[in-house]
Scaffold this motif. Sequence first.
Motif, short mmCIF file in Angstrom:
data_model
loop_
_atom_site.label_atom_id
_atom_site.label_comp_id
_atom_site.label_asym_id
_atom_site.label_seq_id
_atom_site.Cartn_x
_atom_site.Cartn_y
_atom_site.Cartn_z
N ASP A 1 39.69 -34.72 59.26
CA ASP A 1 40.28 -35.28 60.47
C ASP A 1 41.61 -35.93 60.10
OD1 ASP A 1 38.95 -36.02 63.43
OD2 ASP A 1 40.63 -37.30 62.87
N ILE A 2 42.53 -35.98 61.06
CA ILE A 2 43.83 -36.61 60.82
C ILE A 2 43.70 -38.13 60.75
CG2 ILE A 2 44.42 -36.78 63.28
CD1 ILE A 2 47.29 -36.11 62.51
N SER A 3 42.61 -38.67 61.30
CA SER A 3 42.42 -40.12 61.39
C SER A 3 41.56 -40.65 60.25
CB SER A 3 41.75 -40.47 62.73
OG SER A 3 41.18 -41.75 62.70
N SER B 1 36.06 -20.11 49.05
CA SER B 1 34.92 -20.92 48.61
C SER B 1 34.08 -21.45 49.77
CB SER B 1 35.40 -22.09 47.75
OG SER B 1 36.31 -22.90 48.47
N PHE B 2 34.41 -21.03 51.00
CA PHE B 2 33.67 -21.49 52.17
C PHE B 2 33.10 -20.30 52.94
CE2 PHE B 2 36.57 -24.94 51.21
CZ PHE B 2 35.77 -26.07 51.37
N ASP B 3 31.95 -20.56 53.57
CA ASP B 3 31.25 -19.52 54.33
C ASP B 3 31.61 -19.52 55.80
OD1 ASP B 3 29.43 -18.56 52.12
OD2 ASP B 3 28.84 -20.68 52.21
N GLY B 4 32.49 -20.43 56.21
CA GLY B 4 32.89 -20.49 57.60
C GLY B 4 33.61 -21.78 57.91
N ALA B 5 34.05 -21.90 59.14
CA ALA B 5 34.75 -23.10 59.60
C ALA B 5 34.58 -23.22 61.10
CB ALA B 5 36.23 -23.04 59.23
N TYR B 6 34.82 -24.42 61.61
CA TYR B 6 34.70 -24.61 63.06
C TYR B 6 35.57 -25.79 63.49
CZ TYR B 6 31.47 -28.48 62.03
OH TYR B 6 30.92 -29.65 61.56
N SER B 7 35.84 -25.85 64.78
CA SER B 7 36.62 -26.95 65.37
C SER B 7 36.23 -27.06 66.83
CB SER B 7 38.12 -26.69 65.24
OG SER B 7 38.86 -27.78 65.75
N HIS B 8 35.96 -28.29 67.28
CA HIS B 8 35.46 -28.48 68.63
C HIS B 8 36.24 -29.57 69.35
CE1 HIS B 8 32.80 -28.64 72.00
NE2 HIS B 8 32.21 -29.77 71.66
N CYS C 1 34.02 -35.81 53.12
CA CYS C 1 35.03 -36.17 54.13
C CYS C 1 36.42 -36.17 53.50
CB CYS C 1 34.74 -37.55 54.72
SG CYS C 1 33.11 -37.70 55.47
N ARG C 2 37.38 -35.61 54.21
CA ARG C 2 38.76 -35.61 53.75
C ARG C 2 39.70 -35.84 54.94
NH1 ARG C 2 36.41 -36.19 49.82
NH2 ARG C 2 36.41 -34.94 47.88
N LYS C 3 40.72 -36.67 54.72
CA LYS C 3 41.73 -36.93 55.74
C LYS C 3 42.80 -35.84 55.67
CE LYS C 3 45.17 -40.32 57.26
NZ LYS C 3 46.27 -39.32 57.25
N LEU C 4 42.84 -34.98 56.67
CA LEU C 4 43.80 -33.88 56.70
C LEU C 4 44.11 -33.51 58.15
CD1 LEU C 4 42.52 -31.25 54.09
CD2 LEU C 4 44.65 -32.54 53.96
N ALA C 5 45.38 -33.23 58.43
CA ALA C 5 45.74 -32.63 59.70
C ALA C 5 45.38 -31.15 59.66
CB ALA C 5 47.24 -32.79 59.95
N ILE D 1 37.37 -28.83 61.26
CA ILE D 1 38.72 -29.31 61.55
C ILE D 1 38.62 -30.25 62.75
CG2 ILE D 1 41.04 -28.67 62.29
CD1 ILE D 1 40.63 -25.96 60.94
N GLY D 2 39.00 -31.51 62.56
CA GLY D 2 38.93 -32.49 63.64
C GLY D 2 37.50 -32.97 63.84
N CYS D 3 36.94 -33.62 62.83
CA CYS D 3 35.52 -33.96 62.85
C CYS D 3 35.18 -35.16 63.72
CB CYS D 3 35.01 -34.18 61.43
SG CYS D 3 35.78 -35.59 60.57
#
Length: 293
Positions: free
Chosen positions: A85-87, A128-135, A109-113, A63-65
């Motif tokens: 990313d939102i951008s 369907s995902f093994d995890g997530a992260y945001s930095h 890559c996907r454009k998403l808020a 989230i927010g790459c």
Amino acid sequence: MMRKEVISTSGEAYYRRVETGFDNLASSYDTDIAGNEITIRMRKIFRRALLDAFHPGERVIEIGCGTGIDALWLVEQGLEVVATDISQGMVDRVAEKARAMSLKSSLICRKLAAKDIGLLGQEFGLESFDGAYSHAGALNMEPELARVPAQLGPLLRESSPFVCSVINRTSLFEIVFYLSVLRPRKAFRRLGNAVPMPISRSGPLQRYVVPSRFYTPRETRRIFEERFVLKKLQAMELLLPPANLTGEYSFLKPIFAPLEALERKLSTTYPWNGWGHHTIFTFRRREIPSEDA
């Protein structure tokens, strides 16, 4: 007298402002932001948390790459990443890098808020995902942060990790430093509801600000607790300056060297782990009892 710009702190106008700012920053982000000496140090610390949580062969969400610095690095570690990313400018930059590095097959890559991250379920399916992260404070720029756990949780398999760094409401270093230079308003600026933060510390975009919200570790935990269990809390930049004080850090680096060693010892210890400039949270998705149980 110049009229002060009124900046929306929510709604579509806010999201457009964030998107436009980071679209404009995309071409210079790796130099202006990612090349910052303190930012590099923080990224190394965050990556250790990612390596503890994720394993080769897994598929994770970012989230927010930004320009994909962490996403590309994780792909090189053997993971598959869906970077969001939102951008659009940032997303395009990530895709361009992935093509140049021949990593396109493992990086989507996907454009998403952040508030809309659940839409990935329509494409990839639930759990369907093994995890997530945001930095790097991406979640601080999401005014509807309370929506994120319910959006993200169903995408992750049971007990999957979510690792995120969130800018703290109270920073021990900022309080001590700004009080010592007689700038009390700056020392406690984060206690307000939203603080205008420049998206860059150099060039014309240092005047482009986005209202950001700050959260205590307890507030962040409360936002996520319905869907996630907190497993680890770690402070970043507890005794060391944040990225906006890179000049001071470079000038006084010999003084900060012993503090860096001390911070490593204190960063995961209560109560110090709640007083960093950023806080790293390692959550696990809660088990959802089945209706048949």
